[in-house]
Design an enzyme around this catalytic site. Structure first.
Site, PDB file in Angstrom:
ATOM      1  N   TYR A  97      34.763  40.385  38.243  1.00  0.00           N
ATOM      2  CA  TYR A  97      35.569  39.178  37.487  1.00  0.00           C
ATOM      3  C   TYR A  97      35.107  37.733  37.883  1.00  0.00           C
ATOM      4  O   TYR A  97      34.982  36.878  37.213  1.00  0.00           O
ATOM      5  CB  TYR A  97      37.107  39.237  37.812  1.00  0.00           C
ATOM      6  CG  TYR A  97      37.750  38.340  37.092  1.00  0.00           C
ATOM      7  CD1 TYR A  97      38.264  38.634  36.065  1.00  0.00           C
ATOM      8  CD2 TYR A  97      38.690  36.670  37.837  1.00  0.00           C
ATOM      9  CE1 TYR A  97      39.100  38.175  35.429  1.00  0.00           C
ATOM     10  CE2 TYR A  97      39.599  36.675  37.405  1.00  0.00           C
ATOM     11  CZ  TYR A  97      39.431  36.590  35.751  1.00  0.00           C
ATOM     12  OH  TYR A  97      40.637  36.055  35.296  1.00  0.00           O
TER      13      TYR A  97
ATOM     14  N   SER B  65      38.703  30.923  34.539  1.00  0.00           N
ATOM     15  CA  SER B  65      39.112  30.726  35.395  1.00  0.00           C
ATOM     16  C   SER B  65      37.913  30.085  36.512  1.00  0.00           C
ATOM     17  O   SER B  65      37.267  29.605  36.416  1.00  0.00           O
ATOM     18  CB  SER B  65      39.388  32.359  35.904  1.00  0.00           C
ATOM     19  OG  SER B  65      39.590  32.236  37.279  1.00  0.00           O
TER      20      SER B  65
END
Length: 275
Positions: free
Chosen positions: A166, A153
């Site tokens: 995250y 990501s």
């Protein structure tokens, strides 16, 4: 956790290429499954929510002999390894393995309960990825070909307030895949790292901050399919997000911190979805 296979026994011809995809019950995983199906690939679909995958495949009128569903939780190491082994037994060795399953939950390190959330994120996004690849590596090396695809990501490029678990997990994905790529160099097995920007999925729809260059899952899947086929080692999708992330990476810390000051944080577990 036992693995349940659906549907039983019927198979498409084994000379058709096979893709193994985790997190196939929604979002990016589902869009990738559909793109590979349209290209004539056989599908090995891994999810906890098996019924949702079955309903999706039925609605898409995907022939029952062209896919198998494996019930597994990537955060449970033995569960996802068993799914990979079952795939090889039932459908053969995949040509492409996409470790797509992941979770995103905001955390506050001052809250004790959030430390357990962090552990679950790392178990899913990091150990779950390694466990997804594990059953296939030796067989792919022996065959001399294969693609192992790690879903990173742009959030792994710099840390965002309230998003520490995250961001850290996706930074680890990027480094892990880079390490694995070096280990498999010369074996014929390629490691591909794909870093999505913002994609319109259930994972992102409750975000309460701007999401520039937001993509439809179908558009992301098309670009990812091409990247994987090309054998590229690393790619940010869309490219505009890659440019933006690169610029953020070069910002001095003081400027970066000032830029994010006052930015809404990711929702914590159980937190109301409204700002």
């Amino acid at each position: 956790m036992p693995n349940h296979l659906h549907p039983p026994d019927t198979q498409a011809p084994l000379d058709l290429p096979l893709v193994f995809i985790t997190g196939a019950s929604s979002g990016i995983g589902q869009a990738l499954a559909w793109r590979y199906h349209r290209a004539g690939w056989r599908l090995a679909l891994v999810a906890r929510r098996v019924d949702e995958v079955k309903s999706w495949a039925s609605a898409r009128k995907i022939s029952a002999d062209s896919y198998q569903i494996y019930s597994a939780d990537v955060a449970d190491t033995d569960s996802i390894i068993a799914a990979g082994q079952a795939c090889m037994s039932r459908q053969g060795l995949p040509d492409v393995v996409i470790a797509n399953a992941g979770i995103s939950i905001g955390v506050d390190t001052a809250e004790r309960a959030d430390l357990d959330v962090m552990a679950r994120i790392y178990a899913t996004n990091n150990l779950g990825m390694a466990a997804t690849f594990h059953p296939f590596i030796n067989a792919m090396v022996q065959r001399g070909s294969g693609r192992l695809v790690g879903m990173g990501s742009v959030a792994g490029i710099r840390g965002l307030p309230g998003h520490g678990a995250y961001c850290a997990s996706k930074a680890a994905v990027i480094s892990y895949c880079e390490s694995l790529r070096g280990e498999l160099r010369g074996s014929g097995v390629r490691v591909v790292t794909i870093c999505p920007g913002y994609v319109d999925t259930p994972l992102t729809r409750q975000n309460r901050y701007p999401m520039p260059f937001l993509m439809r899952p179908e558009d992301f899947a098309e670009r990812a399919f091409q990247v994987i086929a090309s054998g590229a080692s690393y790619r940010v999708i869309p490219w505009q997000m890659g440019v933006a992330a690169g610029l953020l990476r070069t910002l001095p810390n003081a400027w970066f911190d000032r830029l994010l000051q006052g930015r809404p944080r990711k929702h914590r577990q159980g937190q109301d979805s409204q700002p």
